[in-house]
Motif scaffolding. Sequence first.
Motif, PDB file in Angstrom:
ATOM      1  N   ASP A 195       3.821 106.080  21.660  1.00 32.84           N
ATOM      2  CA  ASP A 195       2.522 106.612  21.240  1.00 32.84           C
ATOM      3  C   ASP A 195       2.570 106.813  19.726  1.00 32.84           C
ATOM      4  O   ASP A 195       3.587 106.545  19.082  1.00 32.84           O
ATOM      5  N   ASP A 196       1.481 107.275  19.168  1.00 30.80           N
ATOM      6  CA  ASP A 196       1.467 107.584  17.745  1.00 30.80           C
ATOM      7  C   ASP A 196       2.511 108.658  17.444  1.00 30.80           C
ATOM      8  O   ASP A 196       2.769 109.543  18.264  1.00 30.80           O
ATOM      9  N   TYR A 197       3.061 108.607  16.237  1.00 31.13           N
ATOM     10  CA  TYR A 197       4.148 109.508  15.864  1.00 31.13           C
ATOM     11  C   TYR A 197       3.763 110.980  16.033  1.00 31.13           C
ATOM     12  O   TYR A 197       4.556 111.789  16.525  1.00 31.13           O
ATOM     13  N   ASN A 198       2.533 111.314  15.645  1.00 33.72           N
ATOM     14  CA  ASN A 198       2.133 112.726  15.683  1.00 33.72           C
ATOM     15  C   ASN A 198       1.918 113.257  17.096  1.00 33.72           C
ATOM     16  O   ASN A 198       1.673 114.449  17.286  1.00 33.72           O
ATOM     17  N   LYS A 199       2.017 112.389  18.111  1.00 35.33           N
ATOM     18  CA  LYS A 199       1.889 112.851  19.493  1.00 35.33           C
ATOM     19  C   LYS A 199       3.202 113.466  20.006  1.00 35.33           C
ATOM     20  O   LYS A 199       3.208 114.166  21.011  1.00 35.33           O
ATOM     21  N   GLY A 200       4.293 113.144  19.313  1.00 41.15           N
ATOM     22  CA  GLY A 200       5.579 113.739  19.699  1.00 41.15           C
ATOM     23  C   GLY A 200       6.113 113.265  21.042  1.00 41.15           C
ATOM     24  O   GLY A 200       6.887 113.974  21.683  1.00 41.15           O
ATOM     25  N   LYS A 201       5.733 112.074  21.469  1.00 46.10           N
ATOM     26  CA  LYS A 201       6.191 111.559  22.769  1.00 46.10           C
ATOM     27  C   LYS A 201       7.450 110.702  22.662  1.00 46.10           C
ATOM     28  O   LYS A 201       8.110 110.436  23.660  1.00 46.10           O
ATOM     29  N   GLN A 202       7.754 110.260  21.465  1.00 41.65           N
ATOM     30  CA  GLN A 202       8.807 109.262  21.312  1.00 41.65           C
ATOM     31  C   GLN A 202      10.192 109.815  21.679  1.00 41.65           C
ATOM     32  O   GLN A 202      10.455 111.002  21.553  1.00 41.65           O
TER      33      GLN A 202
END
Length: 228
Positions: free
Chosen positions: A86-93
Amino acid sequence: IVQGCAGMRIYPPLYLQKLRKLCDEYGVLLIADEIATGFGRTGKMFACNHAGITPDIMTISKALTGGYLPMAIVCTTDKIYDAFYDDYNKGKQFMHSHTYAGNPIGCATALAVLKIMKEEKILEHAAEKATYFHNALMDTFGAHKNIGEIRHIGLINAMELVTDKDKKVGFDGNLRIGYEIYKKALTHGLLLRPLGNVIYFNPPLNIENKDLDKAIALAKQSMDEVLK
């Protein structure tokens, strides 16, 4: 399919099929450790191919580079991959990496190995050698009074050392018979792998028959010298 260093025990593909079904039923991820069994070790590209199932996560290494360079890969299904994408700012990585991830020399070696396996039909030739090797082992050790059984799949063959062939009674662990045979074989120029009362062979897929014959002869000599 192969238990590995806990005794080199081999179990039927049906076990994996039932395990896959149970994991699907209860929503459990199935992880296949193909580090030692991948790339033709068991006669098929991967051990789970024997059962016709696909794991959710698979680890591969060792033969990936022919053993020449350290490299490992973790493979996952799209579902698992997407859960962390997901996008970096979603914090899912999944923030995990190491210094040598994607090492270009390791990757180039792995690509070369895969190319050779395909172009030189390594799996097909290995299947012929597997039959030859097991038959030769049976001819030499099948009736040996200290061999309880010879388990095999692909080119992997594991010989169980026993004091009583009929009752399959193993040697006293304190004697370390497998290790003693290993040491004796080294003096004859043969490298064996002892696991307690189990001696196993896991030769290269492109080994020549004459080298298999030599290995068997040296193993027999070493075993007889220790068990005399």
